[in-house]
Motif scaffolding. Sequence first.
Motif, PDB file in Angstrom:
ATOM      1  N   LEU A   1       0.857  -1.172   0.000  1.00 61.44           N
ATOM      2  CA  LEU A   1       0.000   0.000   0.000  1.00 61.44           C
ATOM      3  C   LEU A   1       0.900   1.232   0.000  1.00 61.44           C
ATOM      4  CD1 LEU A   1      -3.080   0.601   0.156  1.00 61.44           C
ATOM      5  CD2 LEU A   1      -2.801   0.814   2.632  1.00 61.44           C
ATOM      6  N   LYS A   2       0.663   2.142  -0.968  1.00 55.30           N
ATOM      7  CA  LYS A   2       1.463   3.365  -1.076  1.00 55.30           C
ATOM      8  C   LYS A   2       0.680   4.524  -0.468  1.00 55.30           C
ATOM      9  CE  LYS A   2       3.703   1.750  -5.317  1.00 55.30           C
ATOM     10  NZ  LYS A   2       4.017   2.049  -6.741  1.00 55.30           N
ATOM     11  N   ILE A   3       1.351   5.290   0.387  1.00 51.93           N
ATOM     12  CA  ILE A   3       0.660   6.283   1.196  1.00 51.93           C
ATOM     13  C   ILE A   3       1.402   7.618   1.152  1.00 51.93           C
ATOM     14  CG2 ILE A   3      -0.218   6.787   3.514  1.00 51.93           C
ATOM     15  CD1 ILE A   3       0.523   3.514   3.707  1.00 51.93           C
ATOM     16  N   ASP A   4       0.659   8.703   1.056  1.00 51.73           N
ATOM     17  CA  ASP A   4       1.252  10.025   1.144  1.00 51.73           C
ATOM     18  C   ASP A   4       1.888  10.212   2.527  1.00 51.73           C
ATOM     19  OD1 ASP A   4       1.981  12.575   0.493  1.00 51.73           O
ATOM     20  OD2 ASP A   4       0.003  13.454   0.776  1.00 51.73           O
TER      21      ASP A   4
ATOM     22  N   ASN B   1       0.353  10.256   6.481  1.00 53.79           N
ATOM     23  CA  ASN B   1      -0.974   9.680   6.637  1.00 53.79           C
ATOM     24  C   ASN B   1      -0.973   8.292   7.265  1.00 53.79           C
ATOM     25  OD1 ASN B   1      -1.432  11.674   4.086  1.00 53.79           O
ATOM     26  ND2 ASN B   1      -3.293  11.452   5.286  1.00 53.79           N
ATOM     27  N   VAL B   2       0.199   7.788   7.603  1.00 51.48           N
ATOM     28  CA  VAL B   2       0.284   6.522   8.333  1.00 51.48           C
ATOM     29  C   VAL B   2      -0.030   6.791   9.801  1.00 51.48           C
ATOM     30  CG1 VAL B   2       1.754   4.608   9.029  1.00 51.48           C
ATOM     31  CG2 VAL B   2       1.998   5.598   6.744  1.00 51.48           C
TER      32      VAL B   2
ATOM     33  N   THR C   1      -6.796  10.467   7.633  1.00 50.71           N
ATOM     34  CA  THR C   1      -7.102  11.336   6.499  1.00 50.71           C
ATOM     35  C   THR C   1      -6.510  12.728   6.629  1.00 50.71           C
ATOM     36  OG1 THR C   1      -9.176  12.050   7.534  1.00 50.71           O
ATOM     37  CG2 THR C   1      -9.263  10.131   6.057  1.00 50.71           C
TER      38      THR C   1
ATOM     39  N   GLU D   1       2.604  15.568  -4.377  1.00 51.21           N
ATOM     40  CA  GLU D   1       2.841  14.525  -3.383  1.00 51.21           C
ATOM     41  C   GLU D   1       4.281  14.516  -2.884  1.00 51.21           C
ATOM     42  OE1 GLU D   1       0.363  13.036  -2.262  1.00 51.21           O
ATOM     43  OE2 GLU D   1      -1.084  13.571  -3.814  1.00 51.21           O
TER      44      GLU D   1
ATOM     45  N   LEU E   1      -4.751   4.151   8.573  1.00 48.13           N
ATOM     46  CA  LEU E   1      -4.339   5.386   7.915  1.00 48.13           C
ATOM     47  C   LEU E   1      -5.256   6.523   8.342  1.00 48.13           C
ATOM     48  CD1 LEU E   1      -3.822   3.974   4.308  1.00 48.13           C
ATOM     49  CD2 LEU E   1      -2.185   4.012   6.215  1.00 48.13           C
TER      50      LEU E   1
END
Length: 227
Positions: free
Chosen positions: A159-162, A165-166, A208, A191, A206
């Motif tokens: 899973l790729k996350i900005d 946001n983790v 928001t 990004e 995650l």
Amino acid sequence: MQYKVFGKPFPAVSLRMNRGESIYTQSGGMSWMTDGFSMETNTHGGLMKGFCRMFSGDSLFMATYTAMQDNQEITMAASMPGEIHTLEISPGKGYIAQKGAFLCAQHSVELNAVLTKKLSSGMFGGEGFILQQLSGSGVAFLELDGTVCEYDLAPGQRLKIDSGNVAYFEESVRYSIETVKGFKNILFGGEGLFLTVLEGPGKVWLQTMTASELANKIVPYIPVSGK
């Protein structure tokens, strides 16, 4: 110990405790309590652990609240709009959380600062070199920003996350970063240069919103002296 999480968008957790039960939180974390508690402030594990916690977003000193009578109540409130999550921690089932996520926990829960496994993950992963590790056994509470989404990753699923946001993830999940591909994507995609990558097996949560994003939205509306 009994507990209740309440309130939106600024949540809090109320804990009802009997004689001898205790909870610890970072300095200044208590919002209100009944009269039957004692309070002790220390570094909770030694000076070095305290300094490590500072780098992971918490205070040098921790405050321990112990019920001196039955049926006492203490409340801890989040500092940002979002959610409070309850973690049931047991031996072999720990969690890694973002900086500053820890709210409070039973004394049987260990709170440690941990380094990201790769230097690049620490420099560019959005959470810095140091994250928070919760292990041992017992109940802990995390304060998270915005709305929180849960994913259950299969072995090898990524899973790729900005950045930022983790919220937190199980210790079985692998944490790394990768470069955004494409020159125009880097310049105009919004990004940044890097994305955080979480790889299963394990659950991840995650958020928001991040505190820094909220601050950036508010800054333009803050009156400037002389204008």
